[in-house]
Design a protein around this motif. Sequence first.
Motif, PDB file in Angstrom:
ATOM      1  N   TRP A 183       0.894  -1.103   0.040  1.00 52.75           N
ATOM      2  CA  TRP A 183      -0.114  -0.091   0.100  1.00 52.75           C
ATOM      3  C   TRP A 183       0.920   1.276  -0.059  1.00 52.75           C
ATOM      4  N   LEU A 218       3.924   9.680  -9.957  1.00 53.54           N
ATOM      5  CA  LEU A 218       3.327  10.203 -11.219  1.00 53.54           C
ATOM      6  C   LEU A 218       2.725  11.582 -11.293  1.00 53.54           C
ATOM      7  N   ASN A 222      -7.404  11.145   7.018  1.00 53.36           N
ATOM      8  CA  ASN A 222      -7.054  11.366   5.540  1.00 53.36           C
ATOM      9  C   ASN A 222      -6.826  12.739   5.382  1.00 53.36           C
ATOM     10  N   PRO A 262     -12.886  12.018   1.456  1.00 46.93           N
ATOM     11  CA  PRO A 262     -11.728  11.918   0.615  1.00 46.93           C
ATOM     12  C   PRO A 262     -11.741  12.916  -0.600  1.00 46.93           C
ATOM     13  N   GLN A 275      -8.895  15.502  -2.170  1.00 48.55           N
ATOM     14  CA  GLN A 275      -8.499  15.641  -3.728  1.00 48.55           C
ATOM     15  C   GLN A 275      -8.632  16.845  -4.356  1.00 48.55           C
ATOM     16  N   ALA A 284      -2.268  15.884 -18.971  1.00 48.12           N
ATOM     17  CA  ALA A 284      -2.907  14.409 -19.499  1.00 48.12           C
ATOM     18  C   ALA A 284      -4.392  14.725 -20.053  1.00 48.12           C
ATOM     19  N   TYR A 325     -13.191  12.538 -10.266  1.00 52.41           N
ATOM     20  CA  TYR A 325     -13.233  11.917  -8.738  1.00 52.41           C
ATOM     21  C   TYR A 325     -14.819  11.798  -8.282  1.00 52.41           C
ATOM     22  N   PHE A 377      -6.937  -9.156  -0.278  1.00 47.43           N
ATOM     23  CA  PHE A 377      -6.242  -7.873  -0.031  1.00 47.43           C
ATOM     24  C   PHE A 377      -5.403  -7.271  -1.167  1.00 47.43           C
ATOM     25  N   MET A 424      -7.965  -5.884  -3.529  1.00 47.55           N
ATOM     26  CA  MET A 424      -8.229  -4.305  -3.173  1.00 47.55           C
ATOM     27  C   MET A 424      -7.289  -3.494  -3.646  1.00 47.55           C
ATOM     28  N   LEU A 425      -6.023  -3.827  -3.215  1.00 44.52           N
ATOM     29  CA  LEU A 425      -5.077  -3.186  -3.814  1.00 44.52           C
ATOM     30  C   LEU A 425      -4.954  -2.775  -5.110  1.00 44.52           C
ATOM     31  N   PHE A 443      -8.052  -0.514  -6.125  1.00 40.80           N
ATOM     32  CA  PHE A 443      -7.972   0.788  -5.838  1.00 40.80           C
ATOM     33  C   PHE A 443      -7.059   1.558  -6.912  1.00 40.80           C
ATOM     34  N   PHE A 444      -5.830   0.784  -7.234  1.00 46.21           N
ATOM     35  CA  PHE A 444      -4.860   1.698  -8.153  1.00 46.21           C
ATOM     36  C   PHE A 444      -5.249   1.670  -9.734  1.00 46.21           C
ATOM     37  N   PHE A 445      -5.804   0.519  -9.995  1.00 40.39           N
ATOM     38  CA  PHE A 445      -6.118   0.287 -11.648  1.00 40.39           C
ATOM     39  C   PHE A 445      -7.416   0.240 -12.076  1.00 40.39           C
ATOM     40  N   MET A 451      -8.204   5.791  -7.518  1.00 41.93           N
ATOM     41  CA  MET A 451      -7.292   6.725  -7.092  1.00 41.93           C
ATOM     42  C   MET A 451      -6.906   7.951  -8.052  1.00 41.93           C
ATOM     43  N   PHE A 452      -6.631   7.772  -9.379  1.00 45.19           N
ATOM     44  CA  PHE A 452      -6.183   8.761 -10.146  1.00 45.19           C
ATOM     45  C   PHE A 452      -6.972   8.361 -11.551  1.00 45.19           C
ATOM     46  N   ILE A 487      -3.094   9.409 -16.485  1.00 38.98           N
ATOM     47  CA  ILE A 487      -1.954  10.021 -16.213  1.00 38.98           C
ATOM     48  C   ILE A 487      -0.849   9.016 -16.146  1.00 38.98           C
ATOM     49  N   VAL A 488      -1.059   7.703 -16.114  1.00 39.59           N
ATOM     50  CA  VAL A 488       0.007   6.749 -16.010  1.00 39.59           C
ATOM     51  C   VAL A 488       0.780   6.546 -17.344  1.00 39.59           C
ATOM     52  N   PRO A 489       2.090   6.640 -17.271  1.00 36.31           N
ATOM     53  CA  PRO A 489       2.823   6.654 -18.687  1.00 36.31           C
ATOM     54  C   PRO A 489       2.744   5.006 -19.275  1.00 36.31           C
TER      55      PRO A 489
END
Lengths: 327, 271
Positions: free
Chosen positions: A85, A95, A244, B36, B40, B57, B68, B185, B188-189, B192-194, B198-199, B203-205
């Motif tokens: 995490w 990024l 947060n 959250p 942001q 981007a 968001y 887990f 979830m990880l 959350f990111f992919f 989260m964003f 923006i991911v190269p």
Amino acid sequence: MRKGEGGRGNAEGGKGQGDDGDNGAAAARLPSSFRLPPSSAQAASASLGFSDYAGVFLMFARNSLIRDMTFRANFIIETISSLSWAVMNLGFYALVYNLMEHAGGRTIAGWTQHQFFVFIATTILVNSLVEALFMENAEELSELTRTGGLDFVLLKPMDPQFLVSVKKISWASLGKVLLAVALLAYSLPRIEGLQLSLLQLVLYPLYIVLGTLILYSIMIALAATSIWLGRNQSLYDFWFYLTNFSRYPMEIYSGRFGAPLRHAFTFVVPILVVINVPAAILAKPMTANNPDKLLLGAFAVAAAVGSLVISRWVFTRALMSYRSASS
Amino acid sequence: MIVRAQVWWTILQMCIAERLAYRGDFILGTTMRFLPIVTQIFLWTAVFASAQSDQMAGYSRNDVVAYYLLTMVARAFSSMPGLASGIATQIRDGQIKKFLIQPIDLIGFSLLARIGHKLVYYAIAIGPFAAVFYLCRGFFPGWPAGEVTAAFVASLVLSFLLGFFLESSLGLAGFWTLEISSLLFVYMLFNFFFSGHMFPLDIVPDPWRTAIEYLPLKYLAYFPAAIFLGKVPENRLWLEVGVEAAWVAFFIVLCRWLMHRGFNRYSGFGG
């Protein structure tokens, strides 16, 4: 806690804590007629010294380590997952900085990339300390209240807040401390024009401890509400959403809506000083002609003391409403 | 057929009633979930204030905030709290036996329970959602064209189905491993990111961007928001929705297959 309910040392209540490897089982062996007035426990707790508390804390730490090592695979998975995490989060900010630099920007609210990495390392440090020492215990308090297991805590001749707060130590969360230190070692030499002084190196760990204490105070006060409510399952959610706000530099909260938010989270619920003050001490060159920073540093000390006092009061008040359960 | 429909209708009503019992907790939980977003908004405002250009981007600051908020809508459809762990728990403690001896399908029952859960959630969450979107209306470029809106709605419904069958498949892995918390887990990880939660994934190269494109996770949050904001070219709109539908079909088949294989190896004892 009501008088006369202090000594419910029956075998049934003992089941709630049976897996902790503590002396819950010993208490469960007490005859059911055994009654210890609360005042004797309090009197005994007053006579204990720092070394007794340190001894019990070390024993808790040792027990938790033995427990963690019994389920070694689980321990390794937990360590890896909490690390991943943190690493992913770091990747996100890398990024964002990359994107911003392409668009001609250099800092987020005055924090360069490596300064911000110090900020993140500080966040990881404080949070891993809170998670390792207090998080599981605060969550457990709700369960102790619901099942009546809190009886056994109150029976022991020690401060109940101490016993409730540090009973289990999650060693897996401490793995992140290494990551934070590595991140500091990587980022600090890369901050332009930063000359670390001895004062910074002394103040940084001190403010990490103060920040941890502020978060602990908020957490234990929130957890204590479960004594009033009977059950408080959304505690962790609320905790996450509240803290947060502390994970970002306080300078980003500006403007018509940001400024009041910043003041509220600095002076009313002081979560913004938790990370910001130690991170700024280490990452931003100290200058004597910056009175705001000095004032904020002094305020953080007062905030930590104030939070501890208030949370102690909330905890004690909540304990007075405890009515046991079961049997 | 009618009897079967009545059974399912009764189950759905039961699940709705069960959910309504905790409406206070629901309202609180929904409102807190917007917190959250607040951080942001401040973070991205600071990022754009520092950059020389008002576009990054392909996103302006308002686009990012709108993004968001829209992923919140997408996740209101695709997130399945407690689904996988619930199925795994039922397998572990033997509750799953009731689906073997009663003429009720495990996945069908879970799907109805989840629809009931979501209907109650929308009925309650529409208040906080409407309030937040009204307050933040300035961040949005306005309603997209009819066809784009239709694709947006279709992508939301598909994201619900994708989320459901994907997480059910994970839960059914419990037939083999019993304890799936570490699997969850990791999921979830990655989610959350992919998923774009989260964003914005733009923006991911590369080459990461291309790799993420091939994962089904982006349909859980990024894709509906990207459609609404016009980030998906109109000539590829329905093709992309079709790919999402194909992923849903894949997970429906996987889920069924796992359930049958799981039931075959499962042994239940006691009452």
